[in-house]
Scaffold this active site. Structure first.
Site, PDB file in Angstrom:
ATOM      1  CD  GLN A 174     -12.343   1.956  -8.568  1.00 26.07           C
ATOM      2  OE1 GLN A 174     -12.320   2.687  -7.580  1.00 26.07           O
ATOM      3  NE2 GLN A 174     -11.331   1.892  -9.421  1.00 26.07           N
ATOM      4  CB  ALA A 195      -8.881  -1.372  -9.310  1.00 31.05           C
ATOM      5  CG  HIS A 202      -8.988   3.465  -2.979  1.00 30.97           C
ATOM      6  ND1 HIS A 202      -8.639   4.482  -2.120  1.00 30.97           N
ATOM      7  CD2 HIS A 202      -7.976   3.359  -3.861  1.00 30.97           C
ATOM      8  CE1 HIS A 202      -7.465   4.977  -2.474  1.00 30.97           C
ATOM      9  NE2 HIS A 202      -7.027   4.311  -3.529  1.00 30.97           N
ATOM     10  CG  ASP A 209      -4.660   7.083  -2.940  1.00 26.45           C
ATOM     11  OD1 ASP A 209      -4.073   6.000  -2.757  1.00 26.45           O
ATOM     12  OD2 ASP A 209      -5.516   7.262  -3.829  1.00 26.45           O
ATOM     13  CD  GLU A 258      -1.489   3.564  -7.597  1.00 28.61           C
ATOM     14  OE1 GLU A 258      -2.046   3.567  -6.476  1.00 28.61           O
ATOM     15  OE2 GLU A 258      -2.100   3.358  -8.659  1.00 28.61           O
TER      16      GLU A 258
END
Length: 294
Positions: A174, A195, A202, A209, A258
């Site tokens: 990330q 994020a 996640h 996703d 999203e």
């Protein structure tokens, strides 16, 4: 008053009257409607006295149609923005923590980071579904993985192609992902699309996703119109999933739409949200909106 029945010596005055009246009509003076006085033929219908709601209809005589009353020019009010006021959850048979990363009711947003920030799920597994990723991005916690397998299997039976496009994302990954957005788009824009490290669903293992397998509109707003997205939105609650970042609720969730991002919260809670018309976890669990980082 009858303009066609005037004696011949008054024709000049009649013509002038007609010109004057026509000028009033053209100026929209709102004069009283005058009907043509040519006698009706036997059996002919009487002229209608109704007033059109829009523009006046065309007529061979300026006296045969009424003057249209201008419609109000006040614009209709815009649709209301989603209310940021949270709606408390109804009582369900089981309650879970909203802060424990191992809880299906965990709420992670820009005001609620993961604790610890570098959390790693203890039960990461690879679900038996079609996917376009490998390595850590193909992993989910065991509960979400089982629910995803059921979701994908029923979608396939319904003729809908669905693939897993991104699942678990570690803290380190990330960091790289977020910094890439900042470098290419700037921090303000990055914060609406990715994020910050330690704030991503996640990383919890509860979210993933989807794509349609053919690459159509992957990770783009137009994915909302693809069969995979429409099917997941309509049926996800049956397997415990919600579309975490719905359309027009970014003032609450902090992220734009999203349609590919599914979040597991359990069948009971997801079904209750769908039945009550609540679209965000912030509203459902009553934790308040998180439009930006503190």
């Amino acid at each position: 008053m009858c303009y066609d029945c005037t004696p011949s010596e008054d024709l000049g005055r009649t013509a002038a009257s007609r010109r004057t009246f026509a000028r009033f009509l053209a100026a929209g003076a709102g004069l009283t409607v005058l009907a043509a006085c040519t006698p009706n033929a036997p059996g002919a219908a009487a002229p209608s006295s109704g007033t059109p709601s829009g523009s006046p209809s065309l007529s061979p005589s300026p006296f045969a149609s009424p003057i249209a009353t201008p419609e109000p020019t006040t614009a209709a009010p815009p649709p209301p923005e989603p209310s940021p006021t949270p709606s408390p959850s109804s009582a369900l048979p089981r309650q879970f923590s909203l802060t424990d990363p191992a809880s299906p009711w965990l709420v992670v947003n820009k005001h609620r980071p993961l604790v610890p920030a570098d959390y790693v799920p203890a039960d990461l597994v690879r679900p038996a579904v079609s996917m376009t990723v490998s390595g850590e991005a193909a992993l989910l916690n065991s509960t979400t993985a089982a629910a995803a397998e059921a979701l994908f299997a029923v979608a396939a039976r319904d003729g809908v192609a669905m693939v897993l496009a991104s699942a678990y994302r570690s803290y380190g990954t990330q960091v790289t992902t977020y910094n890439g957005y900042v470098a290419s788009r700037g921090q303000a824009d990055a914060d609406t699309a990715s994020a910050r490290p330690g704030y991503s669903e996640h990383q919890s293992g509860w979210a993933f996703d989807i794509a349609d397998g053919g690459g159509a509109c992957g990770f783009q707003p137009c994915f909302a119109d693809q069969p995979a997205a429409m099917w997941a939105k309509a049926n996800g609650h049956r397997f415990g999933f919600v579309v975490r970042y719905p359309w027009m609720f970014h003032p609450i969730t902090g992220y734009y739409y999203e349609p590919w991002h599914l979040r597991y919260i359990g069948v009971d809670a997801a079904t209750d949200m769908a039945a009550r018309g609540i679209f965000t976890l912030e509203e459902y669990f009553g934790v308040g909106p998180a439009p930006g980082y503190p």
